[in-house]
Every structure is written in C-alpha cells, then in structure tokens.
Write a protein that holds these residues in place. Structure first.
Motif, mmCIF file in Angstrom:
data_model
loop_
_atom_site.group_PDB
_atom_site.id
_atom_site.type_symbol
_atom_site.label_atom_id
_atom_site.label_comp_id
_atom_site.label_asym_id
_atom_site.label_seq_id
_atom_site.Cartn_x
_atom_site.Cartn_y
_atom_site.Cartn_z
ATOM 1 N N LEU A 76 3.626 -5.519 -17.285
ATOM 2 C CA LEU A 76 2.344 -5.542 -16.588
ATOM 3 C C LEU A 76 2.406 -6.232 -15.236
ATOM 4 N N LEU A 77 3.523 -6.880 -14.924
ATOM 5 C CA LEU A 77 3.678 -7.343 -13.544
ATOM 6 C C LEU A 77 3.636 -6.155 -12.586
ATOM 7 N N GLY A 78 4.016 -4.988 -13.105
ATOM 8 C CA GLY A 78 3.862 -3.781 -12.303
ATOM 9 C C GLY A 78 2.409 -3.488 -11.986
ATOM 10 N N GLY A 79 1.513 -3.960 -12.863
ATOM 11 C CA GLY A 79 0.090 -3.798 -12.610
ATOM 12 C C GLY A 79 -0.398 -4.628 -11.443
ATOM 13 N N PHE A 80 0.355 -5.666 -11.089
ATOM 14 C CA PHE A 80 0.052 -6.417 -9.874
ATOM 15 C C PHE A 80 0.761 -5.813 -8.666
ATOM 16 N N VAL A 81 2.054 -5.535 -8.820
ATOM 17 C CA VAL A 81 2.852 -5.048 -7.701
ATOM 18 C C VAL A 81 2.329 -3.715 -7.183
ATOM 19 N N GLY A 82 1.990 -2.783 -8.106
ATOM 20 C CA GLY A 82 1.550 -1.452 -7.694
ATOM 21 C C GLY A 82 0.306 -1.469 -6.818
ATOM 22 N N PRO A 83 -0.838 -2.013 -7.312
ATOM 23 C CA PRO A 83 -2.038 -2.033 -6.479
ATOM 24 C C PRO A 83 -1.863 -2.809 -5.174
ATOM 25 N N TYR A 84 -1.072 -3.905 -5.217
ATOM 26 C CA TYR A 84 -0.883 -4.695 -4.005
ATOM 27 C C TYR A 84 -0.136 -3.881 -2.941
ATOM 28 N N LEU A 85 0.989 -3.267 -3.322
ATOM 29 C CA LEU A 85 1.767 -2.500 -2.357
ATOM 30 C C LEU A 85 0.997 -1.271 -1.879
ATOM 31 N N TYR A 86 0.333 -0.605 -2.801
ATOM 32 C CA TYR A 86 -0.441 0.590 -2.432
ATOM 33 C C TYR A 86 -1.586 0.207 -1.497
ATOM 34 N N GLY A 87 -2.306 -0.879 -1.826
ATOM 35 C CA GLY A 87 -3.408 -1.319 -0.973
ATOM 36 C C GLY A 87 -2.926 -1.750 0.399
ATOM 37 N N PHE A 88 -1.770 -2.421 0.459
ATOM 38 C CA PHE A 88 -1.206 -2.844 1.740
ATOM 39 C C PHE A 88 -0.874 -1.629 2.598
ATOM 40 N N ALA A 89 -0.223 -0.621 1.987
ATOM 41 C CA ALA A 89 0.129 0.587 2.727
ATOM 42 C C ALA A 89 -1.121 1.342 3.171
ATOM 43 N N GLU A 90 -2.120 1.398 2.300
ATOM 44 C CA GLU A 90 -3.370 2.089 2.624
ATOM 45 C C GLU A 90 -4.093 1.391 3.760
ATOM 46 N N GLU A 91 -4.104 0.063 3.722
ATOM 47 C CA GLU A 91 -4.774 -0.719 4.766
ATOM 48 C C GLU A 91 -4.165 -0.452 6.145
ATOM 49 N N HIS A 92 -2.850 -0.207 6.171
ATOM 50 C CA HIS A 92 -2.153 0.036 7.436
ATOM 51 C C HIS A 92 -2.008 1.520 7.747
ATOM 52 N N GLY A 93 -2.717 2.355 6.986
ATOM 53 C CA GLY A 93 -2.722 3.786 7.261
ATOM 54 C C GLY A 93 -1.388 4.460 7.086
ATOM 55 N N SER A 94 -0.563 3.950 6.179
ATOM 56 C CA SER A 94 0.785 4.491 5.992
ATOM 57 C C SER A 94 0.828 5.432 4.792
ATOM 58 N N ALA A 95 0.749 6.729 5.048
ATOM 59 C CA ALA A 95 0.874 7.708 3.967
ATOM 60 C C ALA A 95 2.281 7.671 3.378
ATOM 61 N N ALA A 96 3.278 7.418 4.246
ATOM 62 C CA ALA A 96 4.654 7.319 3.749
ATOM 63 C C ALA A 96 4.810 6.125 2.813
ATOM 64 N N GLY A 97 4.081 5.042 3.116
ATOM 65 C CA GLY A 97 4.148 3.850 2.276
ATOM 66 C C GLY A 97 3.559 4.081 0.897
ATOM 67 N N THR A 98 2.391 4.738 0.845
ATOM 68 C CA THR A 98 1.792 5.011 -0.465
ATOM 69 C C THR A 98 2.661 5.975 -1.266
ATOM 70 N N SER A 99 3.273 6.942 -0.589
ATOM 71 C CA SER A 99 4.175 7.872 -1.282
ATOM 72 C C SER A 99 5.404 7.157 -1.810
ATOM 73 N N ALA A 100 5.909 6.197 -1.035
ATOM 74 C CA ALA A 100 7.096 5.453 -1.468
ATOM 75 C C ALA A 100 6.809 4.651 -2.723
ATOM 76 N N VAL A 101 5.594 4.099 -2.830
ATOM 77 C CA VAL A 101 5.222 3.343 -4.031
ATOM 78 C C VAL A 101 5.266 4.258 -5.256
ATOM 79 N N LEU A 102 4.656 5.436 -5.137
ATOM 80 C CA LEU A 102 4.553 6.350 -6.276
ATOM 81 C C LEU A 102 5.912 6.923 -6.674
#
Length: 459
Positions: free
Chosen positions: A392-418
């Motif tokens: 469940l640490l992934g439950g912290f890492v996932g939303p944090y990284l995805y939200g960070f990438a989304e905040e900076h408008g990085s579609a490549a970043g959100t794709s990299a997370v997934l």
C-alpha cells in the motif's frame, strides 16, 4: 436422472468428512461474508470518496491538484506505518473487537473530513484516517485463514473483493447523490457526503461486533463437529506457525517470497489507486456534467472489477497454477496501460480504464492465496500485514507522482507512472517464482524430516 448417466463412485468422490466440511464452510460463508463485505465496502467508499470531491475541494477550499494528490496518498503512509502493529494487536485481542474498533474510528474521522478548510487540515485528517483504518484488510485476510481451507481461499477472497466492486460501482453514485445536497443547511455537498458515509460506517461497526465470532469455536450457529472440521482444515501444516515474534522475525517478515510479493503488490497499487482517485476527474474532463452522472460513469470501473474477481479466481481453480496465471494477467496489464496512453477517444479511454481495473482488482485474490498457503497463526498475522504495508505504499507513491505530473501538465509523466508500475510488476514475477519454489522445497524437506522423526520415535 437417466441411470446410465448417474455418477459412479471413484477415487475422486468426496469422503463423508469432505462433505461435512463443505457444508460447514458454506454455513460459515453465509454467516460471515455478508458482514465482512459490508465493512470492507464502507472502508472502500470512505477511502475513495475523496476522488468525487476533488474539483469541489479545489473550488471551495483551494486545494490544488498536487495538494490533492499528496493528501490522497498520505492516507497510505499512516495506514502502512501502523499496519503490522495493528494486526499484531488484532491477533492478541481477536478480529471481532479489533475490526469493530477500526470501523468506529475511521467512520468518525471520515465524518471529520467535512471540517477540511485548507491543504494542512486536508493532510491532517487524511493522515489520521489512514491511521484509523490501518490493519483492516489484513485482519479480514486473517479471518479467512482461521475459517477456511487453503483450496477455498482464493474464492473466498474474491468474494470479499465484491465489496471493492460494489464500492467502485455504487460508491460513486451514492457519493454523487449526497453531493447533490449542496447548500442544504448551509453545507457543501462534499460535507454531506463525508458526514453521512462516516455515520453509516459507525453503524456497520455495531453489526461486526454482534455477528463476527473470532474463531469457529466461538460461533453459536456451528455444531461442535462443524467447528472441529473448520479448525482442522484451516491449518496449513507445512507453514511456520510460531507463537512469538522474538527470534522469528525473519520467518515473519524476511522470507524472500514475502518481500517479492509485497513489491509486486506495491506496483499493482500504484495503478489501482491512481485510477480510483482520478477517474471521476477524468470523466469530468470529457464533459460529463452533474455530480450524480459523474459518479455513475465513474462507477463503471466497478463492473470491470466485478468481472475480474469472478473470472480470474475461476481461471485459477482450473489452471491450478497461480504463478503462471499471475504472469498472464500482469502482462495484460502492461498492454492495457500502453493502449490507454496511446488512445485519444473519451469512450476508448473509459473502457480501457474499466479493463485495467478488471485486471488490477481481479488479480488480488491470487496474491493473497499465494501468501496464505505459506503462513499460519501469528506468522500469518504478521506476514499478511507486512505485505499489505509494503504494497500500500504504492497507494501513496502513485497518487503523488501522478498528481505532480498532472500539476506540471506532463502527459508523458502521467503515462510513465501507469506504464512503469505495470512493467515493474511484470519484471518482479520471475523473482517471486524462484522464491516460492525455494520456500516450498524447504517446507517439503522439513515436513519429511518431521515425519521421519515421528516414525523413529514410535519404533
């Protein structure tokens, strides 16, 4: 029935004891699973309803996408940190009392989400909510190890995951309907949602206390013979079953298959939690309007999850090779993640998310079946909690990284997370296979040594 087609006795026919055990197991399932599913349903709803409130929290109290991602994920930090201590206490006081305590405290804190005023209060309440709920899921898994035989556990865990499916399918419309109360008594809709759902959880806690015995011997609705059979068949005799942690920390926490399975679960939860928390906003971004309708469309992922927990355990019962099936399903998750990032149509993206949840949720009973087959007693309470903690640490890492990438408008970043998390899970599977084979070989050697010692002692 035509006599020529009547079944004949074979070596595979169940013994009278098998028939008795099957009847006792059905009775236990009918008594226990509805309330276990209900408490997990409320946990899932209370944990993920914040996704419905994402845009409202931004508009009403100024919580940005990055702050939301951090707050959504911080739940899992306290949850993970207290998971093992919580389950060790559960083993001492019994699952009935401890699950009741968990439900009361997390329901109360869910209601307290209505008082969020800014980023800081959002972080604080989410952190406390994770602390309150810590230990619930491994406690439910421990109940399965106490009541059900190994060959039944993937199916039983799959049934408990129906609660997740219901939470995904019904939680969205339910939360969306409550948010339509916006303005009533001067409160925002998201405040009504947190208040009502938190109060319902406290009510469910009462039924847990009344209806869930700690073990078969405590169940007034079982005969002495039925309780005996359930106790005997639930024991995994090849698994370590030490009664104290001191001197046995490596057995409880350090066996290689436990670490490997925990990391695979970590990768799974990155994608699963990202979807759970961000799907409502994704639906809203494709111009679906109205809180109830957004919740209804968001609930479509529950249909995919429901199919997954039906089909994947069914395949496991027929393939009888959990590790091979784990590989197939994880590889399919990688393919779906890539397809999602390459797709552009709104309908295609929604359908691919539904398919991803079919795989991500449907595979979970296999993880726990692999673990339970090699754990018992206190070692099960500790080991299951550790797997959930690291996973469940992934439950912290996932939303944090995805939200960070989304905040900076990085579609490549959100794709990299997934895509990255899906690939990580696939790469770790060969490690798990080697670790499981070594664990089973060691258990077989120890069992043979015990049998030899017993024979020698009787001669």
């Amino acid at each position: 029935m035509d006599p020529q087609h009547a079944p004949t006795a074979t070596n595979t026919d169940p013994s009278p004891e098998d028939v008795e055990h099957a009847a006792a197991s059905r009775k236990a399932a009918w008594r226990l699973l509805p309330i276990l599913c209900l408490v997990y349903f409320m946990a899932f709803v209370d944990r993920t309803n914040v996704g419905l409130a994402k845009t409202s929290l931004e508009a009403d109290v100024g919580i940005s996408a990055a702050a939301f991602g951090a707050g959504a994920g911080i739940f899992f930090l306290s949850y993970a940190f207290l998971e093992v201590p919580s389950n060790l206490i559960m083993h001492r006081v019994g699952p009935r009392r401890w699950i009741t305590r968990i439900a009361v405290t997390w329901g109360t804190l869910c209601a307290c989400m209505m008082f969020v005023q800014d980023d800081i209060t959002f972080y604080i309440v989410r952190f406390l909510l994770g602390a309150a709920e810590a230990g619930l899921y491994p406690a439910l898994m421990y109940v399965v190890t106490v009541w059900f035989a190994q060959q039944q556990r993937a199916t039983i865990v799959g049934i408990i995951y129906f609660a997740v499916c219901a939470g995904l399918t019904l939680g969205g419309p339910m939360g969306g309907a409550l948010m339509e109360l916006d303005g009533l008594a001067g409160m925002y809709g998201w405040q009504w949602m947190f208040l009502v759902e938190g109060a319902l959880t406290v009510v469910v806690a009462y039924f847990v206390y009344r209806l869930v015995p700690d073990k078969p011997d405590d169940a007034p609705w079982l005969t002495e013979r039925e309780a005996q059979l359930l106790n005997e068949r639930a024991v995994v005799r090849t698994a370590p079953a030490h009664n104290r942690l001191r001197g046995n920390m490596k057995i409880a926490f350090g066996r290689p298959f436990i670490i490997a399975l925990s990391l695979i679960y970590f990768a799974n939860q990155i994608n699963s939690v990202v979807i759970q928390y961000n799907f409502p906003s994704i639906v809203e971004s494709v111009h679906v309007e109205g809180r109830f309708l957004i919740g209804l469309v968001s609930g479509s992922v529950g249909i995919g999850a429901f199919i997954g927990v039906l089909v994947i355990p069914w395949l496991q019962r027929r393939m009888r090779n959990e590790l091979r099936l784990l590989t197939y399903v994880t590889a399919a998750t990688v393919v779906v993640a890539v397809a999602y990032t390459l797709s552009e149509g709104a309908v295609a993206r929604i359908l691919l998310i539904d398919l991803a949840m079919l795989l991500l949720i449907g595979i979970l009973p296999l993880y726990w079946s692999v673990a339970m087959q090699r754990m018992a007693g206190l070692m099960a309470a500790a080991g299951l909690a550790l797997i959930n903690t690291l996973g469940l640490l992934g439950g912290f890492v996932g939303p944090y990284l995805y939200g960070f990438a989304e905040e900076h408008g990085s579609a490549a970043g959100t794709s990299a997370v997934l895509i990255g998390s899906a690939v990580l899970g696939l790469l770790l599977l060969p490690v798990l296979k080697v670790a499981v084979h070594k664990e089973d070989a060691k258990a077989a050697r120890e069992a043979a040594q015990r049998e030899t010692a017993t024979v020698a002692a009787t001669e």
